[in-house]
Design a protein around this motif. Sequence first.
Motif, mmCIF file in Angstrom:
data_model
loop_
_atom_site.group_PDB
_atom_site.id
_atom_site.type_symbol
_atom_site.label_atom_id
_atom_site.label_comp_id
_atom_site.label_asym_id
_atom_site.label_seq_id
_atom_site.Cartn_x
_atom_site.Cartn_y
_atom_site.Cartn_z
ATOM 1 N N VAL A 1 -14.930 10.990 -26.015
ATOM 2 C CA VAL A 1 -15.681 10.815 -27.260
ATOM 3 C C VAL A 1 -17.168 10.889 -26.960
ATOM 4 O O VAL A 1 -17.654 10.276 -26.006
ATOM 5 N N ARG B 1 -16.217 12.780 -32.485
ATOM 6 C CA ARG B 1 -14.802 12.692 -32.136
ATOM 7 C C ARG B 1 -14.126 14.047 -32.355
ATOM 8 O O ARG B 1 -14.479 14.793 -33.267
ATOM 9 N N ASP C 1 -8.718 8.036 -38.049
ATOM 10 C CA ASP C 1 -7.604 8.562 -37.249
ATOM 11 C C ASP C 1 -6.424 8.914 -38.148
ATOM 12 O O ASP C 1 -5.780 9.956 -37.965
ATOM 13 N N TYR D 1 -10.215 15.854 -32.713
ATOM 14 C CA TYR D 1 -8.780 15.688 -32.907
ATOM 15 C C TYR D 1 -8.113 17.041 -32.703
ATOM 16 O O TYR D 1 -8.534 18.044 -33.271
ATOM 17 N N GLU E 1 -20.599 8.247 -33.183
ATOM 18 C CA GLU E 1 -19.653 8.967 -32.338
ATOM 19 C C GLU E 1 -19.485 10.411 -32.793
ATOM 20 O O GLU E 1 -19.588 10.734 -33.978
ATOM 21 N N ALA F 1 -17.572 15.654 -27.629
ATOM 22 C CA ALA F 1 -16.172 15.254 -27.498
ATOM 23 C C ALA F 1 -15.387 16.487 -27.072
ATOM 24 O O ALA F 1 -15.595 17.580 -27.612
ATOM 25 N N ARG G 1 -6.420 12.035 -31.722
ATOM 26 C CA ARG G 1 -7.780 11.829 -31.207
ATOM 27 C C ARG G 1 -7.799 12.058 -29.701
ATOM 28 O O ARG G 1 -6.976 11.529 -28.959
#
Length: 621
Positions: free
Chosen positions: A570, A559, A611, A561, A557, A533, A566
């Motif tokens: 990804v 991810r 999230d 941030y 996944e 990501a 986010r």
Amino acid sequence: MSSSQRRVSSWLVAAVVVGLGPALVAGPAAATSDVGASPVGSGGVAPLVLAAPPGVSSADYPADGVAHGGAGVAGSFTFTPGSPDVVKYVHGFAGSPNPLTTVTVPAGASYTVTLTPPSYGLNVLEVYTVDSTGRRSDTAHYSFIVDAPSSSVAHWPLDTFDGHYLKDVVGGGSLTVDGTARWTYDTRWIGEATPAFDGATQFSAPAPAVDTGASYSVSAWVRLADADPSDPDPDLPTRNETAVGISGGSRSAFHLGYRMVKGEPRWAFALPAEDTGSSTTWTVASSATALTVADIGIWTHLAGSYDAATGETVLYVNGVQAGRKIRRTAAWPAAGPVTIGAAWVATANGTSRRGQTWIGQLTDVRVWNRVLTLDDLWGTESDPATGIPEVAGILAPVEVADWDFNGQLYLGCGAVWSSSYWASTLELTGCTEPYSAEQSAGYILAGPDDNEALWLNHAADGYGTDPAEPGYAVTAAGPVVPTDQSVSISAWVRPAAVDGAEQVVLREGPLSLSRSAGGQWRFSVSAGGLAVASSDTPAVAGSWVHLSGVFDTATHEARLYVDGVRQAAVGTNAVGAVSVEPLYVGAESPTSGHFAGDLDQIVVFAGALSDREAHNLYTGS
């Protein structure tokens, strides 16, 4: 706008009911009501004038701006016609993924129904009517506030935290062991153990925790073991395995666990129709897709919920509704104990015995005397306008390490203790006492919180101008989190430069948070392939930024941030792996990937941040 309001507004979609005019439909499946719906504009049907909306009232959940009842607690709602020839009411909660419900009544009659609000805080019940000519009414939007969810009535953490072991931390007392209790360390948290079941052991409570003839819910973290360790390749079980049940006279009233459904292995929440050995009718809410060998050894959260008011039987897997059925038979109360690691099953000769035993690990078993909601699982934001506080969900990841560095400027180069339960320590390489030109690691009073931060591999406050070796930090006692499970890592980061070779902020095993050679922030999981990501925008030299990397085994996944947001790119098909390596801070290894810049507020979680949680971590740090 509150999270409840966001849930409502995100699900309200305009539609045209053929020949009946515009409607508000809750969720993608709402058109399955017997009124029928079609996409906006299809068929070119002009909307008709709508009849007056129905009235909606509730003594249990009045629309008075005050919180009542509780999440998952049913209440009575009464619909009254807006015109004398109403023959149908169509209703559903805004934001619900489930179909609208249609009921037929005598012309002009009112209708009272028992419903369970789906969430904590603001809820909106939408109701419209259809008259004898097929004309529908405008939609009534009945808004009311639901109080905070009640706690579980029983909770067995089944871990070694604070001496939990077999204790019920809600009701007191301890589970009884039938067989041998075995505890396995370091699969869920480093330094802690959870019970391992070998198919010959079960735990039980002395009495039922809930009335299974009414609404109830149950949840557990489960981890399947290889069904045939003698085979070099992993094997799924070919039989049913029950993680949690409550025993009746002949069989368990429910089975939460693993089940063969039409010959395929699924997660399931199964309810037999009656407490007899001859009953062959079941209500089974099961996952839509079959399990694979990749699910072996992965901690998975299962939750089953039964709503006695509607018969709705729901299975949640890792916080997502995975199966839903309507029970058509009456629920029955089981008088026997809660069983963990096995079920009470009926045999062909009319007797009953322990069966469907679990092989693997189980932890964090909870039971409620009400319906479970998504807010229970994921938590919810506060809503000051209605006096609703923030509530953490039971899926919230566990903080296993937190290094803030406050006060370290005056403590020298010694080990840095984490403020978390485990109190892990970081040891610095490249720090000198007193500070000197030769050092490459130390502390400055310039963190994002105006307190100390760790500096690495650049000159700071006149020191580090002639470093003797690269600076970095490493955990003294090895890994801090199992990297074959869901993990989240975060830090405040200020790079001294954004060009040149890749520089690593944090790394443990296959998980790495770094600044790439191309200048992007990135989070990668490198076991079983590479899942990456990356940030939407490049890193900026000399500027503080908050980074969180999340490895989620539920979605496979990786991810990233940035400042709680986010990022679009990804990593997919992410697979972790067991590692015995320590956590490196500011390096890939002692000899490579050294980071030049400043770091602060390093936090590691066992579990995947949502999230909302990632955003709150940024805003609260």
